[in-house]
Design a protein around this motif. Structure first.
Motif, short mmCIF file in Angstrom:
data_model
loop_
_atom_site.label_atom_id
_atom_site.label_comp_id
_atom_site.label_asym_id
_atom_site.label_seq_id
_atom_site.Cartn_x
_atom_site.Cartn_y
_atom_site.Cartn_z
N PRO A 122 -2.30 37.97 62.58
CA PRO A 122 -1.86 37.91 61.18
C PRO A 122 -0.63 38.77 60.91
O PRO A 122 -0.73 39.95 60.64
N LEU A 153 -7.63 34.78 57.47
CA LEU A 153 -6.28 34.69 56.97
C LEU A 153 -6.27 34.42 55.47
O LEU A 153 -7.04 33.59 54.99
N ASP A 154 -5.43 35.13 54.75
CA ASP A 154 -5.22 34.94 53.31
C ASP A 154 -6.55 34.83 52.55
O ASP A 154 -6.83 33.82 51.90
N ALA A 180 1.24 36.81 53.90
CA ALA A 180 -0.02 37.10 53.19
C ALA A 180 -0.88 38.02 54.04
O ALA A 180 -0.92 37.90 55.27
N LYS A 234 -9.55 35.04 49.85
CA LYS A 234 -9.63 34.92 48.39
C LYS A 234 -10.39 36.12 47.83
O LYS A 234 -11.11 36.81 48.54
N ALA A 274 -4.28 39.64 55.71
CA ALA A 274 -5.49 39.07 56.30
C ALA A 274 -6.57 40.14 56.34
O ALA A 274 -6.29 41.33 56.45
N GLY A 311 1.62 38.02 58.52
CA GLY A 311 2.06 37.88 57.15
C GLY A 311 2.79 36.59 56.92
O GLY A 311 2.85 35.74 57.79
#
Length: 117
Positions: A65, A95-96, A69, A98, A71, A67
């Motif tokens: 990860p 990853l990313d 975003a 919520k 993780a 980016g």
């Protein structure tokens, strides 16, 4: 011992290519930038060096990860030496994530881990 973090990895060197002979990638160094989870949230800023180890299935290696975003990752702590294990199942990274996934992780960290419906 493992601990959860939210952030990105910045390789300190070139990411090694898949090696067909070993069915993996050679370990390499990277820097983590982000936050470490505490019972109240991912609110402890952190930056540290670590080693990334990778396993692969054919030429499909685990996600790193980088980016942009952040993780959710699990970092192994061997007495102050840190390692992130990337594997094709990606079971040590989300990853990313919520907000509800981060909240679930914090609930588990606090001993209130229940199966989501």
């Amino acid at each position: 011992t493992y601990f959860p973090v939210l952030g990105v990895l910045q390789p300190s060197e070139l990411v090694p290519s898949f090696d067909e002979a070993t069915q993996g990638r050679a370990p390499f160094r990277a820097r983590f930038e982000g936050n470490v989870a505490r019972p109240d949230g991912f609110d402890r800023p952190a930056g540290f060096e670590l080693t990334i180890t990778s396993s692969c299935l054919d030429d499909n290696c685990g996600a790193i990860p980088m980016g942009p975003a952040p993780a959710l990752m699990f970092i192994r702590d061997d007495g102050g030496t840190y390692t992130f294990a990337a594997n094709p199942c990606n079971d040590s990274v989300l990853l990313d994530p919520k907000e509800n996934e981060l909240a679930h992780m914090l609930a588990c960290l606090n001993g209130n881990c229940v199966e989501e419906p």
